[in-house]
Design a protein around this motif. Structure first.
Motif, PDB file in Angstrom:
ATOM      1  N   VAL A  43      -5.903  -4.216  -4.471  1.00 52.57           N
ATOM      2  CA  VAL A  43      -6.803  -5.325  -4.126  1.00 52.57           C
ATOM      3  C   VAL A  43      -6.050  -6.411  -3.369  1.00 52.57           C
ATOM      4  CG1 VAL A  43      -8.256  -7.166  -5.082  1.00 52.57           C
ATOM      5  CG2 VAL A  43      -8.333  -4.871  -6.078  1.00 52.57           C
ATOM      6  N   THR A  44      -4.873  -6.756  -3.865  1.00 54.77           N
ATOM      7  CA  THR A  44      -4.054  -7.781  -3.215  1.00 54.77           C
ATOM      8  C   THR A  44      -3.669  -7.366  -1.800  1.00 54.77           C
ATOM      9  OG1 THR A  44      -3.147  -8.427  -5.360  1.00 54.77           O
ATOM     10  CG2 THR A  44      -1.940  -9.140  -3.413  1.00 54.77           C
ATOM     11  N   ALA A  45      -3.255  -6.105  -1.650  1.00 51.35           N
ATOM     12  CA  ALA A  45      -2.833  -5.625  -0.342  1.00 51.35           C
ATOM     13  C   ALA A  45      -3.984  -5.623   0.659  1.00 51.35           C
ATOM     14  CB  ALA A  45      -2.241  -4.223  -0.467  1.00 51.35           C
ATOM     15  N   VAL A  46      -5.161  -5.193   0.211  1.00 52.19           N
ATOM     16  CA  VAL A  46      -6.329  -5.184   1.103  1.00 52.19           C
ATOM     17  C   VAL A  46      -6.680  -6.607   1.526  1.00 52.19           C
ATOM     18  CG1 VAL A  46      -8.806  -4.687   1.221  1.00 52.19           C
ATOM     19  CG2 VAL A  46      -7.246  -3.015   0.221  1.00 52.19           C
ATOM     20  N   LYS A  47      -6.597  -7.538   0.572  1.00 55.96           N
ATOM     21  CA  LYS A  47      -6.861  -8.941   0.903  1.00 55.96           C
ATOM     22  C   LYS A  47      -5.851  -9.460   1.923  1.00 55.96           C
ATOM     23  CE  LYS A  47      -8.287 -13.263   0.544  1.00 55.96           C
ATOM     24  NZ  LYS A  47      -7.252 -14.000   1.263  1.00 55.96           N
ATOM     25  N   LEU A  48      -4.576  -9.155   1.732  1.00 55.40           N
ATOM     26  CA  LEU A  48      -3.546  -9.584   2.677  1.00 55.40           C
ATOM     27  C   LEU A  48      -3.782  -8.970   4.052  1.00 55.40           C
ATOM     28  CD1 LEU A  48      -0.353  -9.334   0.447  1.00 55.40           C
ATOM     29  CD2 LEU A  48      -1.261 -11.415   1.479  1.00 55.40           C
ATOM     30  N   LEU A  59       0.828  -1.209   0.000  1.00 54.99           N
ATOM     31  CA  LEU A  59       0.000   0.000   0.000  1.00 54.99           C
ATOM     32  C   LEU A  59       0.864   1.261   0.000  1.00 54.99           C
ATOM     33  CD1 LEU A  59      -2.840  -1.071   2.455  1.00 54.99           C
ATOM     34  CD2 LEU A  59      -3.054  -0.671  -0.008  1.00 54.99           C
ATOM     35  N   THR A  60       1.989   1.217   0.695  1.00 56.99           N
ATOM     36  CA  THR A  60       2.912   2.353   0.692  1.00 56.99           C
ATOM     37  C   THR A  60       3.469   2.590  -0.706  1.00 56.99           C
ATOM     38  OG1 THR A  60       3.550   1.915   2.991  1.00 56.99           O
ATOM     39  CG2 THR A  60       5.038   3.287   1.690  1.00 56.99           C
ATOM     40  N   PHE A  61       3.869   1.511  -1.361  1.00 58.98           N
ATOM     41  CA  PHE A  61       4.402   1.587  -2.725  1.00 58.98           C
ATOM     42  C   PHE A  61       3.374   2.192  -3.678  1.00 58.98           C
ATOM     43  CE2 PHE A  61       4.640  -0.590  -6.892  1.00 58.98           C
ATOM     44  CZ  PHE A  61       5.875  -0.117  -7.327  1.00 58.98           C
ATOM     45  N   VAL A  62       2.128   1.697  -3.613  1.00 55.48           N
ATOM     46  CA  VAL A  62       1.074   2.212  -4.494  1.00 55.48           C
ATOM     47  C   VAL A  62       0.744   3.657  -4.136  1.00 55.48           C
ATOM     48  CG1 VAL A  62      -1.302   1.922  -5.274  1.00 55.48           C
ATOM     49  CG2 VAL A  62       0.129  -0.088  -4.887  1.00 55.48           C
ATOM     50  N   GLY A  63       0.738   3.967  -2.830  1.00 57.65           N
ATOM     51  CA  GLY A  63       0.456   5.329  -2.401  1.00 57.65           C
ATOM     52  C   GLY A  63       1.470   6.323  -2.942  1.00 57.65           C
TER      53      GLY A  63
END
Length: 254
Positions: free
Chosen positions: A239-244, A112-116
């Motif tokens: 999506v992957t990060a939220v799932k994790l 999420l940090t990377f995407v942010g």
């Protein structure tokens, strides 16, 4: 406990495998985790891992029909694959003792940090030079997380996306990377959860989802331009990060 082969199990598992195949056809691999929640509705994660291990190999072999050697970034694969081998070995050794929920949460936060940071920079790809150290770190991390938490995609994406590869080379490189990874982790997963009886029957049925799933994903890939492809990849990382994150937090609350 023997897997119960009900109509719901058949439909849900087939849909999950189809979705994973679709993602592999569209983006080359690394987003298998988006289909795993469906399987978790009808079986435990260990059983799902054992069921998917051989299916991943079948998906990868079929995907090579579309992601041929011309679509691989060989310099990056030479840097990434040795780390992947080490990571899978480490992940297998730590599987029984590592806190999988903590791994999932940590990977979610980093992703999420990377995407942010990407969104903060305006959502454009700023090409960065290739780094051997980052490639090795990405390979090792991807190997560990794909073995422990079925989430090898984010570490690889965080290395490849900033390189600004063409959409075909990005997809082909991830496809080949996970072909190697899935071949390597198949035996460890089968040792952890060997499918028997109904599980083997379900696996054979799910093989039917592979050709159409990969083909439809590849058709989507052909329709996306470069910018759409990268935006889709970053969106899937969210999506992957939220799932994790959900898996990690809910694991501590159970």
């Amino acid at each position: 406990m023997e897997l119960e082969l009900t109509a719901a199990t058949l439909l849900v598992t087939f849909a999950g495998v189809f979705l994973i195949c679709f993602m592999k056809g569209a983006f080359g691999g690394g987003f298998a985790i988006v289909g795993i929640p469906l399987l978790s509705l009808v079986m435990d994660p260990i059983t799902a891992g054992g069921l998917l291990a051989p299916l991943f190999i079948a998906m990868d072999l079929f995907s090579l029909r579309y992601w041929k050697a011309a679509t691989w970034s060989k310099p990056d694969l030479r840097l990434l694959v040795p780390g992947l081998v080490v990571g899978i070995g480490v992940g297998y050794g730590l599987f029984r003792v590592l806190d999988q929920h903590a791994v999932a949460i940590a990977m979610a936060v980093v992703t999420l940090t990377f995407v942010g940071l990407w969104f903060k920079s305006g959502g454009e790809v700023r090409v960065r030079p290739r780094s051997s150290a980052k490639a090795v770190a990405a390979g090792v991390t991807s190997g560990i997380t794909t073995m422990v938490a079925h989430s090898g995609g984010p570490p690889l994406a965080m290395y490849l996306l900033p390189l600004g590869l063409s959409k075909q080379v990005y997809a082909g490189t991830t496809s080949m990377f996970f072909t190697v990874g899935n071949l390597l982790k198949a035996l460890p997963w089968l040792l952890l959860a060997k499918p028997t009886g109904n599980g083997l029957s379900l696996m054979m049925i799910c093989l039917l989802a592979i050709p159409s799933g990969v083909w439809l994903g590849w058709r989507l890939h052909a329709r996306l331009d470069q910018r759409q492809m990268y935006r889709a990849c970053y969106g899937l990382l969210v999506v992957t990060a939220v799932k994790l994150l959900w898996d990690g937090v809910s694991g501590y609350m159970a």
